[in-house]
Enzyme design. Structure first.
Site, PDB file in Angstrom:
ATOM      1  N   ARG A  76      -5.014  -0.102  -9.231  1.00  0.00           N
ATOM      2  CA  ARG A  76      -5.473  -0.907  -8.307  1.00  0.00           C
ATOM      3  C   ARG A  76      -6.354  -0.328  -7.208  1.00  0.00           C
ATOM      4  NH1 ARG A  76      -0.938  -4.413  -5.210  1.00  0.00           N
ATOM      5  NH2 ARG A  76      -2.970  -5.913  -5.361  1.00  0.00           N
TER       6      ARG A  76
ATOM      7  N   ASP B 186      -4.226  -2.595   3.652  1.00  0.00           N
ATOM      8  CA  ASP B 186      -4.285  -1.539   2.586  1.00  0.00           C
ATOM      9  C   ASP B 186      -5.331  -0.528   2.859  1.00  0.00           C
ATOM     10  OD1 ASP B 186      -3.182  -4.346   1.469  1.00  0.00           O
ATOM     11  OD2 ASP B 186      -2.974  -3.047   0.146  1.00  0.00           O
TER      12      ASP B 186
ATOM     13  N   ALA C 171       0.926  -1.288  -0.022  1.00  0.00           N
ATOM     14  CA  ALA C 171      -0.141   0.285   0.078  1.00  0.00           C
ATOM     15  C   ALA C 171       0.636   1.129  -0.075  1.00  0.00           C
ATOM     16  CB  ALA C 171      -0.932  -0.077   1.234  1.00  0.00           C
TER      17      ALA C 171
ATOM     18  N   GLN D  64       3.706 -13.329  -2.147  1.00  0.00           N
ATOM     19  CA  GLN D  64       4.614 -12.132  -1.503  1.00  0.00           C
ATOM     20  C   GLN D  64       5.181 -12.753  -0.276  1.00  0.00           C
ATOM     21  OE1 GLN D  64       1.454 -11.958  -2.836  1.00  0.00           O
ATOM     22  NE2 GLN D  64       0.979 -10.258  -3.473  1.00  0.00           N
TER      23      GLN D  64
ATOM     24  N   LYS E 150      -4.150  -8.306   2.479  1.00  0.00           N
ATOM     25  CA  LYS E 150      -4.119  -9.530   1.521  1.00  0.00           C
ATOM     26  C   LYS E 150      -5.131 -10.745   2.083  1.00  0.00           C
ATOM     27  CE  LYS E 150      -2.047  -9.487  -1.346  1.00  0.00           C
ATOM     28  NZ  LYS E 150      -2.720  -9.333  -2.608  1.00  0.00           N
TER      29      LYS E 150
HETATM   30  O1  MRU Z   1      -1.119  -7.361  -3.495  1.00  0.00           O
HETATM   31  P1  MRU Z   1      -0.250  -6.570  -2.667  1.00  0.00           P
HETATM   32  O2  MRU Z   1       1.116  -7.387  -2.585  1.00  0.00           O
HETATM   33  O3  MRU Z   1       0.057  -5.118  -2.958  1.00  0.00           O
HETATM   34  O4  MRU Z   1      -0.720  -6.632  -1.063  1.00  0.00           O
HETATM   35  C1  MRU Z   1       0.095  -6.289   0.039  1.00  0.00           C
HETATM   36  C2  MRU Z   1      -0.641  -6.236   1.123  1.00  0.00           C
HETATM   37  O5  MRU Z   1      -1.648  -6.877   1.253  1.00  0.00           O
HETATM   38  C3  MRU Z   1       0.053  -5.771   2.424  1.00  0.00           C
HETATM   39  O6  MRU Z   1      -0.259  -6.387   3.354  1.00  0.00           O
HETATM   40  C4  MRU Z   1      -0.345  -4.181   2.723  1.00  0.00           C
HETATM   41  O7  MRU Z   1      -0.244  -3.462   1.444  1.00  0.00           O
HETATM   42  C5  MRU Z   1       0.489  -3.627   3.752  1.00  0.00           C
HETATM   43  S1  MRU Z   1       1.834  -3.174   3.217  1.00  0.00           S
HETATM   44  C6  MRU Z   1       2.774  -2.398   4.054  1.00  0.00           C
END
Ligand code: MRU
Length: 353
Positions: free
Chosen positions: A97, A245, A56, A204, A256
């Protein structure tokens, strides 16, 4: 271009290089460290959409630089047509996104700033947008460090910590959110151990978090998402820390896919469930999690791993990238302003309103 970073906490996912943005392309990790140069807004949109840059706070920073790349070559016109273009580009970037509010938070900040300085020349406004993108970037580094330090009061010595997705330097300006708490606990010699969820479908956790933690020398084990319940049942998890997010006014939050299951499991086992978040991820304009848009992604992310098919051709797939965890499952938020505990409705507004 490929280089190797030395200081693990210095992982820089985004860098402004005088005329362009350089990103560490996260789709190649962990097998290759590939940096790519982004010189126009279309490429930035693609990099965000394809998760070359992700997490995010990082996509908020990327969008701010993307805005500058989009406006820097606009002809000198009057303010009204310049502002129309800024709004058009903001809408375009925000469409890359939908779930992480940091993207629209950064773009709103830019729109508000240029409107407030509408008496300035177009070249001055362009310069102002670049400066603001750099400020957003630098601020995020400081904010993430504060989150890491503020979280320490919640981490007893010898903690076994479970985390999900990637919330580290790759996902932010530096340090990360949930991972910043983990980095700082390790730095303070708290003798922690981390369970890293692999985080299906895009991995991830295994591709990025395991890579970051290993570089930092933090004791960890990689596990598949479905192992979390067993770990908790057998007493191997003291606390869960995740990022987010978007946090709604009542404390519901999106993160996520798979995060909600962890929160339910943690509640069942009486394990604290912490969410690390910067102010830029808090969206006080929505009352609860039902208003958070959940991104749905391509079926091939579920039906393939690398170039291999792992499902029958043409199978129907549902692939939401995020889920919402209701506030009642969250023990506390870890923020740059300190720890926020229930009642979230009141306390988020008092801290960020
Ligand atoms: O789809 P992504 O990899 O962008 O998802 C990221 C996440 O869900 C993280 O947990 C979230 O952005 C917090 S990151 C500091």
């Amino acid at each position: 271009m490929q280089t190797e970073e030395k200081d693990p906490q210095a992982v820089q996912s985004i860098e402004w290089c005088q005329t362009h943005v350089r990103i560490l392309d996260q789709t190649f990790l962990p097998s290759r460290t590939v940096y790519s140069d982004i010189r126009d807004v279309g490429r930035m949109w693609e990099a965000i959409r394809k998760l070359r840059v992700r997490g995010a706070p990082a996509i908020g920073i990327a969008a701010a630089y993307g805005m500058y790349l989009g406006i820097r070559d606009l002809p000198e016109s009057n303010f009204a047509s310049f502002e129309i273009e800024v709004r058009r580009i903001a809408e375009y970037l925000a469409g890359s996104r939908p779930t992480a509010v940091n993207l629209s938070w950064a773009l709103e900040r830019i729109k508000n700033t240029i409107h407030a300085h509408r008496q300035e020349s177009i070249p001055a406004l362009k310069e102002r947008i670049l400066k603001l993108a750099q400020t957003i970037h630098e601020e995020d580094k400081r904010v993430c460090k504060s989150i890491g330090l503020n979280g320490q009061e919640l981490i007893p010595k010898g903690s076994q910590i479970l985390t999900h997705c990637n919330t580290g330097g790759l996902a932010t300006g530096q340090y990360g959110t949930a991972l910043s708490v983990i980095y700082h606990a390790h730095e303070q010699r708290k003798d922690i151990h981390v369970w890293v969820d692999e985080t299906r479908p895009l991995l991830q956790g295994s591709r990025l978090t395991a890579w970051e933690l290993m570089r930092a020398g933090i004791p960890m084990h990689l596990v598949t998402d479905s192992m979390a319940g067993h770990l908790m049942y057998t007493g191997k998890v003291d606390l869960v820390i995740v990022g987010t997010d978007r946090v709604a006014r009542n404390g519901d939050m999106a993160n996520k896919i798979g995060t909600y299951s962890l929160a339910v499991l943690a509640k069942h086992h009486g394990i604290p469930f912490y969410v690390a978040t910067p102010a830029s991820t808090v969206d006080l304009s929505i009352s609860d999690g039902s208003a958070i848009p959940i991104e749905e992604r391509d079926a091939r992310e579920v039906t393939t791993i690398g170039n291999s098919d792992i499902a029958p051709a043409r199978v129907e797939v549902y692939n939401p990238a995020f889920d919402v965890t209701p506030a009642e499952l969250i023990t506390a938020f870890i923020t740059e302003k300190g720890i926020i505990r229930p009642n979230f409705d009141e306390n988020l507004k008092a801290t960020f309103g």
